[in-house]
Design a protein around this motif. Sequence first.
Motif: not given
Length: 274
Positions: A26, A227, A236, A239, A241, A245
Amino acid sequence: MDRDLRLADHFLYTQHSLATFDNCPLKFKKRYLENLKWDSFPDEATRKSIEAGNNFHLLAYRYFMGIETAPVEALEKYPELSRWMESLMKRFNINPEFKYLPEYKLRMSSGEMKLEANFDLLIVKHDHIEIWDWKTHGGRGKVSAAAIGKKLRSSLQTMVYMYALKEQSRLVAGEEIKASNISMHYWQPEPAMTLAEIKYSDALHEHFGNIIREKIRNILNYDFNSFDKDMYSKHCRVCEFNWFCNNERVDFSAMQEDEDIMLELDWERAEEVY
Ligand code: SF4
């Protein structure tokens, strides 16, 4: 639509994009297919570390281009730069018989193998080529220099750089260079040492090519509708994002302790890394 972009002629894979897909498909989709960037600025320590590294790359570029004037402001702001440059100049005496290509970008496209490599330095020594890569963040954390060297030897950067260079050696040296005459060296200025040295060969070229090809095929065939976030959740917290998320901020202290990420910070400028 995603598949179209993945197949587009202009879409080139780097070690970063291949590694990003491994970390989380993703994240790859958001960054490389949708061209999204989340506003997550690093903390002060990470930012300073990135800036010092970037300045070192710039000064090294100037040195190998024969432009010796260093920006005084950078040297005053980052005192480690003077030490690092002293170390670099001591290690690399310019030999007028060799060709020095700092900050050299190389692209190749052959079927699905569409790659881009951004070398810190190539040295063409007649019928030999050396790849040099600067690491200014490694070797000072909890992980030993030997462990970092081991990791670098089998890294995606090593595979993509050596493979692309062998394929395009004629472009760089004016003649095709034998695999056994290509080597790659990861070097850090403080403490001054070579972290890893890889001698290339035909067998390695075939091996690296197979790995890269398989990764690219996986990306081309991946169905983003399938996904499953849980499979990639360990990435995560570092990350960009994470807020998108999980509604959580990036954990910069975890990032500082993650050798893979800190080594990536040296690979290219920060904007491509997190
Ligand atoms: S926050 Fe997690 S799930 Fe979202 S893109 Fe990043 S790694 Fe993937």
